[in-house]
Structure formats: C-alpha cells, structure tokens
Design an enzyme around this catalytic site. Structure first.
Site, PDB file in Angstrom:
ATOM      1  N   HIS A  98       0.835  -1.202   0.000  1.00 59.45           N
ATOM      2  CA  HIS A  98       0.000   0.000   0.000  1.00 59.45           C
ATOM      3  C   HIS A  98       0.870   1.252   0.000  1.00 59.45           C
ATOM      4  CE1 HIS A  98       1.021  -0.518   4.238  1.00 59.45           C
ATOM      5  NE2 HIS A  98       0.727   0.762   4.428  1.00 59.45           N
ATOM      6  N   ASP A 100       0.617   5.013   1.822  1.00 56.79           N
ATOM      7  CA  ASP A 100      -0.075   5.474   3.016  1.00 56.79           C
ATOM      8  C   ASP A 100      -1.241   6.414   2.703  1.00 56.79           C
ATOM      9  OD1 ASP A 100       1.341   4.074   4.936  1.00 56.79           O
ATOM     10  OD2 ASP A 100       2.856   5.637   5.186  1.00 56.79           O
ATOM     11  N   HIS A 252       4.673   0.087   0.153  1.00 61.65           N
ATOM     12  CA  HIS A 252       5.455  -0.676   1.128  1.00 61.65           C
ATOM     13  C   HIS A 252       4.568  -1.696   1.806  1.00 61.65           C
ATOM     14  CE1 HIS A 252       3.720   2.707   3.377  1.00 61.65           C
ATOM     15  NE2 HIS A 252       3.734   1.909   4.434  1.00 61.65           N
ATOM     16  N   ARG A 267       5.328   6.307  13.634  1.00 60.59           N
ATOM     17  CA  ARG A 267       5.289   6.940  12.312  1.00 60.59           C
ATOM     18  C   ARG A 267       4.744   8.361  12.410  1.00 60.59           C
ATOM     19  NH1 ARG A 267       1.055   4.810   8.038  1.00 60.59           N
ATOM     20  NH2 ARG A 267      -0.153   6.530   8.912  1.00 60.59           N
TER      21      ARG A 267
END
Length: 298
Positions: A98, A100, A252, A267
C-alpha cells in the site's frame, strides 16, 4: 556542518545515509541534501538514531513539511497528536502492499518511521518504487494507465478479518469509523520531479467506469508488476533505525514472519498535495472530509 555519505542499497530504490544526527535543529543545507536523496532514491535509511524520542522525531519531520494528524481515524500515540503507534503486538496486521492513506484526497508527501522495539529476526519492511515500475511497463500499458482513475477507500476487508482475533477486528472497526473514498488518477505526476508514478496499492478497490471483474484483473496485473523484486528494497530493522520514504513514489509492506514477538514503530506523516494525473485532472473526494487529518500542501 556534517558531511553525509549516501550509499544505494538496491538497484532501483533505497539508500543508506550516514554522517547525520536527526533532530529538529538540522542545518537547512543538510535538510536540503536529505530531501534530494529522498527524491532520488525514494526511501532513505539512517541507523543509530537512538537519541530520537517522540518530540525529536516530530521536530525533524517539521523540517520536511507540516506533520499531519497521526491518522484520519486511528487515535494518536498518547501525548503526541502527530505520532501513529504501530504496535504489532495488538493484533494489527498490515501485510499487503500500500501507499499510506490514499483513501483521502491529500495522501502524505512522506512518512518518517522510527524503530522502537523490533524482533531479533523477522519483521522487515519492503518498499517498491512506483516510478521505476511505471517506466518499465510496455508503452501500450503505460498509455492505458495514463487514462484510468481508481477509487480508493478505507473500507475494511471483513472476510479477511474473520480469520484474525478480536483485537484485530476492533482495530478494523476503528479504522473504518469514518468512511473515506477518493477517486485518484492511476498515474500521478510527481509535483517536484515531474516523474510519473503508479498510484494504486491495497486501498485501491476498483477502476472507474470498468466492471468489478475487469477492475480486479487490471489492478492485480499492475500490482504484480509494481512489486517485482527488481523494483523493491528490503530493510532489516534495528532499534533506533529511521526510514523516510516519498509516499508519492512508493508502496510498502511489512513481512509478518515474527510470530508473537514484539514489534513497535512510531510513524509521522507529512502533509501532501492533491494528486494530479497526466491529463491535469486532480483527485476527487467521493466520501469523507480529511481537513482535520491534514492540510493540503502548497
């Protein structure tokens, strides 16, 4: 001013950078060099950043751009509105490719990910270069993708959720507590480099104007190409590592080979622009308002 060493770690994507101590007080020239490395290599890795805490991570992220809220629906780490706590001991499992937050109209420009606790073995992360993936397609397929648009959504796959535990189902309910749907161009033009990159991934559910069967077939075909090993890099985490990726040019995924061993990363995402396709058309909101999550980067 520190001298950076930039060492590519794969043929088409990824570089390790040494000679810099990340934080909110970096010299502008160092920040500019890091940003150029990010544009060139799509994902950059820095080891040994053990001094960073939550405040330092956000302070560094601010040098790249405006941090977003942690997530459009998932609560932030307690005490810091900008950090998403990716604690994989809570049943949360994201093992599909995907980009983000593509279910909103303003996906992040970049993500800054810091390893807090990682298993001694396993739990690597893979990244794919969606620019090189586009460039290595046959020209006829590139021409087709240039004209297509896809609907991205955060609607959770509950069939898949039935195979996991109650904590994962609870996470899925939070994840979809507000429905977001956005129609994006399948090929976006990078706002800084002018490169064309493929904008799909696991949040892309269907292609506009095509049947469900045809959509699924085309998306699978393109995704298999994006994630060919030649387009990818794999990073083996150590505590204190930081990865920064250009969310406009990558996908990723996590490798879930670490069983029930703890794996926790923090994150921070940086506000991005609204994608624009080859034809100049911008992405279109179908459902949900992401204004509280992120401003639109100029």
């Amino acid at each position: 001013m520190p001298s950076l060493t930039i060492t590519p770690v794969a043929g088409r994507i990824g570089a390790e950078i040494t000679g810099v101590r990340l934080g909110g007080d970096l010299h502008p020239d160092v920040v500019a060099e890091l940003r150029q490395a990010l544009l060139t290599h799509k994902v950059i890795f820095l080891r040994g950043q053990d001094h960073l805490d939550e405040q330092g991570q956000v302070g560094f992220a601010r040098l790249i751009g405006e941090p977003t809220a942690a997530h459009p629906t998932v609560p932030a780490l307690h005490g810091n509105a900008h950090i998403l706590d990716l604690d994989y001991s809570n049943g949360h499992k994201v093992d599909r490719w995907h980009t983000d937050v593509t279910f909103v109209d303003r996906p992040p420009l970049a993500s800054v990910l810091r390893a807090v606790i990682v298993p001694e073995a396993g739990g690597d992360t893979l990244w794919a270069n969606t620019v090189s993936a586009y460039e290595h397609l046959p020209v006829e397929l590139r021409d087709l993708l240039d004209r297509l648009r896809a609907v991205h959504t955060n609607q959770y796959d509950y069939v898949r959720a039935a195979t996991v535990d109650e904590r994962a189902r609870e996470h899925a309910e939070v994840f979809t507590s507000t429905l977001f749907e956005t129609e994006h161009p399948v090929v976006r033009v990078h706002p800084e480099t002018g490169e064309r990159s493929i904008l799909l991934g696991d949040f892309a559910k269907r292609l506009s104007g095509l049947s469900a069967h045809t959509s699924g077939s085309v998306i699978r075909l393109v995704q298999e190409h994006v994630t060919e090993v030649e387009n990818t890099v794999r990073w083996r985490w150590s505590p204190g590592d930081v990865a920064i990726w250009d969310n406009r040019a990558t996908q990723h995924r996590v490798v879930h080979d670490f069983g029930d061993r703890p794996r926790r990363l923090h994150r921070v995402t940086i506000a991005g622009d609204v994608p624009v396709g080859v034809d100049g058309r911008a992405s279109t909101v179908l459902s949900g308002d992401a204004a509280a999550y992120s401003p639109i980067a100029a």
